[in-house]
Structure formats: structure tokens, C-alpha cells
Write a protein that holds these residues in place. Structure first.
Motif, mmCIF file in Angstrom:
data_model
loop_
_atom_site.group_PDB
_atom_site.id
_atom_site.type_symbol
_atom_site.label_atom_id
_atom_site.label_comp_id
_atom_site.label_asym_id
_atom_site.label_seq_id
_atom_site.Cartn_x
_atom_site.Cartn_y
_atom_site.Cartn_z
ATOM 1 N N LEU A 154 -6.407 -0.087 17.236
ATOM 2 C CA LEU A 154 -5.217 -0.952 17.224
ATOM 3 C C LEU A 154 -5.352 -1.981 16.116
ATOM 4 O O LEU A 154 -6.454 -2.264 15.643
ATOM 5 N N PHE A 155 -4.235 -2.552 15.709
ATOM 6 C CA PHE A 155 -4.306 -3.678 14.776
ATOM 7 C C PHE A 155 -3.163 -4.635 15.047
ATOM 8 O O PHE A 155 -2.176 -4.296 15.702
ATOM 9 N N PHE A 156 -3.344 -5.861 14.541
ATOM 10 C CA PHE A 156 -2.300 -6.869 14.621
ATOM 11 C C PHE A 156 -1.588 -6.870 13.277
ATOM 12 O O PHE A 156 -2.172 -7.202 12.244
ATOM 13 N N GLY A 240 -0.662 0.563 17.002
ATOM 14 C CA GLY A 240 -1.665 1.575 16.705
ATOM 15 C C GLY A 240 -1.896 1.667 15.208
ATOM 16 O O GLY A 240 -0.943 1.605 14.420
ATOM 17 N N ILE A 241 -3.158 1.766 14.802
ATOM 18 C CA ILE A 241 -3.447 1.947 13.372
ATOM 19 C C ILE A 241 -2.830 3.274 12.941
ATOM 20 O O ILE A 241 -3.062 4.302 13.570
ATOM 21 N N PRO A 242 -2.001 3.250 11.903
ATOM 22 C CA PRO A 242 -1.325 4.490 11.505
ATOM 23 C C PRO A 242 -2.339 5.552 11.083
ATOM 24 O O PRO A 242 -3.383 5.229 10.506
ATOM 25 N N GLU A 243 -1.986 6.783 11.372
ATOM 26 C CA GLU A 243 -2.827 7.918 10.992
ATOM 27 C C GLU A 243 -3.015 7.943 9.478
ATOM 28 O O GLU A 243 -4.094 8.203 8.964
ATOM 29 N N SER A 244 -1.954 7.630 8.767
ATOM 30 C CA SER A 244 -2.015 7.650 7.308
ATOM 31 C C SER A 244 -1.191 6.497 6.738
ATOM 32 O O SER A 244 -0.194 6.077 7.324
ATOM 33 N N ILE A 245 -1.653 5.975 5.601
ATOM 34 C CA ILE A 245 -0.940 4.901 4.903
ATOM 35 C C ILE A 245 -0.822 5.312 3.449
ATOM 36 O O ILE A 245 -1.812 5.693 2.821
ATOM 37 N N SER A 246 0.396 5.259 2.934
ATOM 38 C CA SER A 246 0.530 5.462 1.490
ATOM 39 C C SER A 246 1.096 4.186 0.891
ATOM 40 O O SER A 246 1.810 3.435 1.550
ATOM 41 N N GLY A 247 0.736 3.934 -0.344
ATOM 42 C CA GLY A 247 1.234 2.733 -0.997
ATOM 43 C C GLY A 247 1.346 2.948 -2.483
ATOM 44 O O GLY A 247 0.739 3.887 -3.027
ATOM 45 N N GLY A 248 2.121 2.105 -3.109
ATOM 46 C CA GLY A 248 2.242 2.245 -4.549
ATOM 47 C C GLY A 248 3.181 1.213 -5.135
ATOM 48 O O GLY A 248 3.659 0.321 -4.436
ATOM 49 N N HIS A 249 3.429 1.345 -6.438
ATOM 50 C CA HIS A 249 4.327 0.417 -7.110
ATOM 51 C C HIS A 249 5.352 1.199 -7.912
ATOM 52 O O HIS A 249 5.098 2.301 -8.374
ATOM 53 N N GLY B 269 1.374 6.524 20.056
ATOM 54 C CA GLY B 269 2.224 6.135 18.942
ATOM 55 C C GLY B 269 3.444 7.027 18.749
ATOM 56 O O GLY B 269 4.149 6.888 17.744
ATOM 57 N N ILE B 270 3.725 7.914 19.681
ATOM 58 C CA ILE B 270 4.964 8.696 19.587
ATOM 59 C C ILE B 270 6.134 7.725 19.763
ATOM 60 O O ILE B 270 6.198 7.028 20.777
#
Lengths: 485, 485
Positions: A154-156, A240-249, B269-270
Motif C-alpha cells: 500500500l502507499f499514501f 494499492g501500489i500500482p502493478e506498473s507505473i509509466s512516466g515521461g515528458h 485494486g479491481i
């Protein structure tokens, strides 16, 4: 039964919405008596050295430092209860202090009194993984909380940039880069533990995810900036901590095309987690401060959360919208280190601004408008800056319509200060005129007070005054913030 | 400067948190004078026939009807302002009325006075598609609003089942089946237009998506049940109509396995849009009332929103969790007609309960607990029902930990009424004891008043009383609700 004969025949006069005025600092005699009583109760956890007192006045922006008479390093709820009672007896103000990262002079002790430092009340008291919530002391910082939570999955999510304390974030109704997806502190505080002006402890709500059991005391205290009671415990929602994170500019030819892209991204229902605007000057500042080599043109920084498939789909859909508006290419990655470097630069934007003009101080602004007016508001503001020769980068949480313009001012120049103040006033009134607010997330503190009347009107402001007068009749709590002293 | 010599030396006495008491109804003389003045201003829009007055008292549950002395069919904000001023002059209570679908006696005029009917203030004033918000009059119903929005690609997601008025939903902090994904009225009201006890009109906030500009007046009025002011305008957040919706039902061997599945679905997380529990008795009632042929065992009804791919993935992931807990098969479809039939049955659950025992009245309950305690609370409640021989189906918004047990009682049997009341008390205290609330979404109204003190404690309740006393010193607005008269 008829109303009793003593019932009013005409409308009852409204409650006095007068907040008790305080003027100037406490007398030397009062300070001596106050500190004596505090020392007797707290010993060496009461500090009155000038250095420590000044550290507990406002230190972040151009707003002048106003130190308290003493600082208490609180260690428990009971400490706070006793401190409030002692201060009440001496009619001395109480100013809660988290890490001092607020931008509107919130921690300044304008009438002196006691600063309550929460750095030692920094424990995570309970984590309820099944319920996706936790209970913390107010002095825990958001990064420390997330470090504590790391193994729970989990995260805040609320992230104002600074490593602020949770108590301070609740007090200012903070939000930041993640709010477009996860909401603000208003949405993520389930309940607060409060010490009242009478020195009582209460909780504003249960841990149930929703309730209709009476007035929303939690939301009355979230954003009350220490003026109604002292926050000594915070129950937070977690994600919930996401399964995947994408980021960019993603670069844009101008600010308008970046804003339009942000609007269309939100409207199209892409659940973007962060969507941040940097204008050309801010990109220059970040390149210099954070050793990046971004193209020096307006830019959106983005982040998407979800399954691997979903973040890829979101990124592709965003790229299409950006291209349709003349932007791009959208360079994105799921690689944590690259993402972190980008977001660290975004979080350091404030320090990058200061780097633009060494020795200058930051003049913080924080307007928020309905997103349909965002491009208009940013463009009008850029024209205003150009016309007035102000050096002021712009960053924005554009998914929410919230942006910050930060004129860098020479504190020795009365002319520059006046120019920045006049600009700040035009900016606030421009946003309010577009159906927005003078502060999206920083809070009112000292310097946004003049705009509240314009934004809310006298009758709405009068109701706020009634809340203050009825919760804190003695005006003990953070006097001179939100309302003029 | 030192505090003035008149400043208090000890703590100031707290503001009187006494809410002005009202006892009994208005005198015949006062009613005559009040109706005379109202007639002079509003003509035939003031109705005093017994039938219309009784329609504007509470009619939904076992709670006794308490009609107002007169009903105003308001057509504008100005009507409401004038009505409040006239009532204030006669010291007569004011009770706002939407469609009368509340379940806690909110619209009962316990002290007589004026019911303000909002059925003619039912216009959608503005739709801001770019900003995903709209401004409506309080009398518009949620279905009428969604019909109005249909071509915009947007919808208003909060769905309490009944076709409630938006004003009433804001007043009770309503939520319902969609709240697990879209939040409650607390999360979806951006701003309110309010007529105060002094007959002033104000807006609680701008249309900006977020703000830190002072106390959260919006959230003070959301859930205030007509006791602080009259809602005459509501600015709502809207959501994009999902590209695809899938829905279905999933049987379970027992309530616990259904609850555990709900918990695990949320934790994984669904982003489930609806997840509703029906116990065996409720399924039987729905089969009978809605002509369904569901297996008569505990059941979850579900709905997923997203892209076609995403709803299929969510449905699959849910099915796996259900099977892991002994449930299933999960029968789902994206076919609108089948989905609608299922959800209509869910929405008619209340009427299906009444169908279980013709002639009986419903005893409404509405507890909400942290989701980790949900299975415990439902099971303990089922044991309690069995022990006490009560006929009481259970439905629940289990993604939020909120469930409704509805004993059907014979109003001619004092014994049954007492038994239901004793059960309701045990249920409320059980939920509060598990860290929950006596009301997740219905509101306090008349019958949950005794539990507020237990749930919040006297000091928190005292702060609520201060808000009431300072906003409405004359106790004009909906007296006898939330607080005892």
C-alpha cells in the motif's frame, strides 16, 4: 404547545461572528509566567533560544519570520492537552508546527505564544491493510510513512512535493501532483484526533469508509490551518501500489497547446496519475538545477498507474492527444530510475526557481480555475508577467486547473516587493473572476486573507467566522491566519 | 502590546452549545398569522390541505407522519429567501422537501411550520462539459439529470436506488450502489447555493476542482439534513459514461464467503463500480417481487466500468477471487437489458422486502463498518435476527462496508415495534463497537439521534451543536433532526 412568550418575534440577531481580536505580542511579564509554567510541566522540552524560535517561524518564502515565544517538542497527546490548557490560562496563542514547509506563513507566531513542534510525534500507530487505512501521529512525514508502508503493498498517494508532515498536510488541505487521480487531503483523511480549545481530545469520525452520522467534523478541520484545534492523530486512506507505473515528458510549442492537451486527457477519461505543466522558464530552471537536458519549451510531465497493459494503453492514448495538439514526441518509460529523476526535478522546481536568481526570495502563488479556463488564465498571466518584467516560472497541476507562478524577488527592493504583491493580487482576482480560487492547495495563511472576501462573499465568510468564534472563542489557535487579526 | 486588561485570565468558557429547544407545535394563532403572510406573498403556491400536508410528512417507513402547517411550492431562490424571512418573523420551522424518499423521517415537521417543496425547482441550470460539472436546482431528480445529460457523454454517478432529488441527496450525504467507485455526495458536490437563517443567499465554494481557501463550507452543508440552511442550488461533478459496462451475479454458499470475496476484490485494486450483497432472504424477496429465478443463496451483484477489454479483465479477475472463496459461477454480461433487469431488482429490494409481509412497515437500518469487520458484523447480525425471530432481509453496499437490515414490522403490534427498536439499537452499537457508524448513507433524521453521542462522544457532538447554534440560533431549520428538540 405554542412557542414560549419569550421566543423572539422577529428574526433572532445572527450570532456574533466577531473573532476576538489580538494585537501585538504578549507582554514580557506574560511570557515569563507562561514559560515558567511550561517549564514546570515539560522541562527541557520547552526551548526558548532565539535560533530555535526563529526556526519555528516562517522560513520558506518572502514572508517575514515571526518567531514564537517558546517551542514545545511534544511527545504525546497528553502533552498537547496540557500545553493548550497552560496557554489558555495565560491567554497565549498556540501554533502547531510540522516541518515548516508551508508557503503562506502558516507557522508564524504573529502574536507570539507557543509553537508545538510535532517532530517527535512521528509514529505510525496502526496499519489496517485489509481496510486500506492507517492511523498516524501528525509529525510523520509522507516519505517516512511510505517507507513504513513499503512491504504492505500500500502507499499514501498525496504528494505535495515537499516531504511535508501529515498533520501539516491535513491542516492546509494539501494535494500536489497526484491529486488529479487520488484526490486531496479532503478526500484522503478518514478521521482526525483533535485537541480542542478547552483541552479536550476527540475524534472527528470512525474508521468507516463513509458515514452520514451528523456534521462532517473531519472536513471542518481539514484545511482549517491550525485555527480550530490541534491535530494530534490522523487516520488516512491508503491506495494499492500500482502493478506498473509509466512516466515521461512531452514538449509543446506553447502553453495553450499543453493546457488543451491536459483538458482533453481528463475529458477522455484517461485516469492519469500526474499531469504537470512546466513553462519554458521553469524547464530552463530545472535543466540548470537538476542537470537535465530537456528541450527548452513548455512541457507536460506525466505519470500513469495501472496494469502493464493499461499504462501502455494510457500512454499511447495520451501521445495521440498530444500529437493532435501539435505536441510530442511523448517520451515515456516504466523504468523506475528515469522516472524518479524526472519527478525529482519536478519536486525540486521550487528550489530551481530560487536557483534562477540567487539571493532572491520566492513569492508563492497558487490559483486554481475550472479546467476550461486554464489556458486563458495561464496565457493572461504570462502576458501580465511580460508586461511587468517579472522573472516568474510557472508550474501547474493542470489536471486540476491549479498552477503556481513564482516571482523571484529581491527583498531589499521595496519596488520589487510591491510589484510582486500587485501581480499576486491581479492573479488571484483573475482566477476568482474565472470561477476559480485564490488558493488551490497552499492555504490562506497570512497573505491570501484579502481575497477570501472577494472569493466567498461576506455572508459565506461570516459563516466561517462563526465556526471559528464558536470553536475557539479565546482565539488561541493560530491567530492571524485565514482571518485578519 | 500586552493583552488588554479585560482579556480572560483563565480559559474562556466554551460557547454555549445549547441549541434552542422547541417543544410541540405552533399555536393556532401563529399558524393563522404565518399562513396569512405566506398567502399574501405566494398566493396559491401555499397549500394547507390535509392531504398535501400529510404527503409532505414522512411516508416511507414505520416512523409516524408529522405534517407541516403549510406547503410552499417554491419556484426560485427568491421564493426561498422570502419564505425563510416570513417564517423567521413568526418563529416557524422550515423543512425542505425533495421527493420524500428519505428513510429517517427527515421531512417530518415535528414542530409544524412550513415545508418547502422543491419539485418545481427542477432545472438543470448549466452543464460544463469541459469541466465535467453541472449546476442544478435542488428539485431535479438524479434520473431526470441523467436523462438531461445523456447526449453529453457524461453522467452523474451517485445512485441511492430511489429516484431521489439532488438537493435531498446532498442534504443526507447520500451514496448507494456506485459509491465504491465514484464516492458519496461528499465527494461529488463541488459547491452549494444556500439560503441562510438570515435569509441571505451564498455559495459555499467556486467551481474550481479543489481549493484551500478557508473552511470547507460545502462539506459542512453536505449531510446537514436541512438543519443549517436551505439548499437552493447544487454544483455537481460529473463522470464520463464508461465505454463499456459489464454486470452480473455470483452465488455464494454463505454470507461470509461473499463478504470475504468483496474484501479481496477491493484489496486487489479491481476498480469495481458496484458490489452488492443480498442475503438468502433478500434473494427470495427479489425473486418473488421482480420475477427472477436466482438461486436462493447469498449473492453478490456486480458491475464493472471501463473499456471493453478492461471490463472483461475485471470480470475474469473477480470470478477467480469468488471461486477461490467457494462462490460462483459468476454469470456476467455486457448486454444492457439483462444488466438493467438485475439492477432494477436490486433497486426494488426495498419494495421486495415490503412484499415479503404485506401490510407491514419497514424498519430502516444503515450501519457501516471497516470492511475488515464486515463479515463479523453481518454474521453476528444474522444470529441476532434468528434469535429474536425477526423477518429482516439484508442488502449491502459491501465494497464500502455498508449494509441494510430491514425488519418488517406490524405497526399494530407494540411488541414487534419494541423488538425492532431493540434490534436496531443492538445493531447500531455493534457497528459502532467495531469502529463503524450507525448510518452510512441514510442520515440521522429522527431515529438515529440516540447513537450520535455513543459514536462521536460528547465533545465531538458538542462541536456539531456549536455549528448548529451559530448558523441557526433560532432553530428554524428542520428542528428535531440530528439533535433532539
Amino acid at each position: 404547545m405554542a412557542p414560549t412568550p419569550t421566543a423572539p418575534k422577529g428574526p433572532a440577531p445572527p450570532m456574533s461572528a466577531e473573532i476576538r481580536r489580538r494585537e501585538g505580542k504578549l507582554s514580557a511579564q506574560t511570557v515569563t509566567a507562561l514559560v515558567g509554567d511550561l517549564n514546570a510541566r515539560f522541562g527541557n522540552r520547552i526551548v526558548t533560544s532565539q535560533a530555535v524560535r526563529e526556526q519555528h517561524g516562517h522560513t520558506t518564502t518572502w514572508i517575514a519570520n515571526a518567531p514564537p515565544d517558546a517551542v514545545l517538542f511534544a511527545e504525546s497527546r497528553e502533552d498537547v492537552i496540557d500545553a493548550v490548557k497552560i496557554c489558555a490560562q495565560h491567554d497565549a496563542p498556540i501554533v502547531p508546527f510540522g516541518v515548516g514547509s508551508s508557503l503562506e506563513g502558516h507557522v508564524n507566531a504573529l502574536n507570539g505564544g507557543l509553537s508545538i513542534d510535532f517532530s517527535r510525534m512521528n509514529r505510525v500507530l496502526e496499519v489496517h491493510s485489509e481496510d486500506l487505512d492507517c492511523v498516524v501521529e501528525p509529525g510523520v512525514s509522507r516519505k517516512a510513512l511510505n517507507a513504513h508502508l513499503r512491504d504492505s503493498g500500500l502507499f499514501f498517494p498525496i504528494d505535495p512535493g515537499a516531504d511535508a508532515s501529515i498533520g501539516g498536510m491535513a491542516a492546509t488541505r494539501a494535494s500536489g501532483t497526484n491529486a488529479v487521480r487520488y484526490g486531496t487531503m479532503k478526500d484522503n483523511v478518514l478521521s482526525l484526533g483533535i485537541v480542542t480549545a478547552e483541552g479536550k481530545f476527540l475524534r472527528t469520525a470512525s474508521r468507516a469508509k463513509k458515514s452520514s452520522a451528523g456534521y462532517d467534523l473531519t472536513r471542518i478541520f481539514v484545511g482549517s490551518e491550525g485555527t480550530l484545534g490541534v491535530i494530534v492523530e490522523v487516520t488516512l486512506k491508503l491506495a494499492g501500489i500500482p502493478e506498473s507505473i509509466s512516466g515521461g515528458h512531452c514538449p509543446f510549442p506553447d502553453v495553450r497547446s499543453a493546457c488543451v492537451t491536459a483538458i482533453e486527457t481528463i475529458q477522455s477519461g484517461i485516469p492519469v496519475a500526474r499531469i504537470e505543466l512546466l513553462d519554458r522558464l521553469q524547464v530552463q530552471a530545472c535543466n540548470a538545477y537538476s542537470k537535465l537536458s530537456l528541450p527548452e519549451t513548455p512541457m507536460l510531465f506525466l505519470e500513469f498507474h495501472g496494469s502493464e497493459e493499461s499504462v501502455a494503453e494510457q500512454s499511447r492514448r495520451f501521445a495521440e492527444i498530444a500529437e493532435g495538439n501539435g505536441g510530442g514526441p511523448f517520451a515515456w518509460t516504466t523504468h523506475p530510475e528515469e522516472r524518479t529523476r524526472l519527478w525529482q526535478a519536478r519536486h525540486d522546481a521550487y528550489w530551481a526557481c530560487i536557483g534562477l536568481r540567487p539571493g532572491a526570495r520566492a513569492f508563492a502563488t497558487d490559483v486554481c480555475v475550472p479546467i476550461s479556463r486554464l489556458a486563458d488564465c495561464v496565457e493572461a498571466t504570462q502576458a501580465d508577467l511580460a508586461e511587468n518584467g517579472l522573472i516568474a516560472p510557472i508550474v501547474g497541476h493542470v489536471g486540476d486547473g491549479n498552477f503556481h507562478v513564482t516571482p523571484m524577488i529581491d527583498m531589499d527592493s521595496r519596488d520589487e516587493i510591491e510589484k510582486a504583491e500587485a501581480f499576486g493580487k491581479r492573479l488571484a482576482l483573475r482566477a476568482i473572476g474565472m470561477g476559480g480560487t485564490c488558493t488551490g492547495e497552499h492555504g490562506v495563511g497570512q497573505k491570501k486573507i484579502p481575497y477570501l472576501d472577494v472569493e466567498h462573499g461576506p455572508d459565506a465568510l461570516d459563516l466561517m467566522r462563526r465556526v471559528k468564534a464558536s470553536f475557539d472563542p479565546q482565539n488561541l489557535f493560530n491567530p492571524g491566519k485565514i482571518f485578519a487579526i
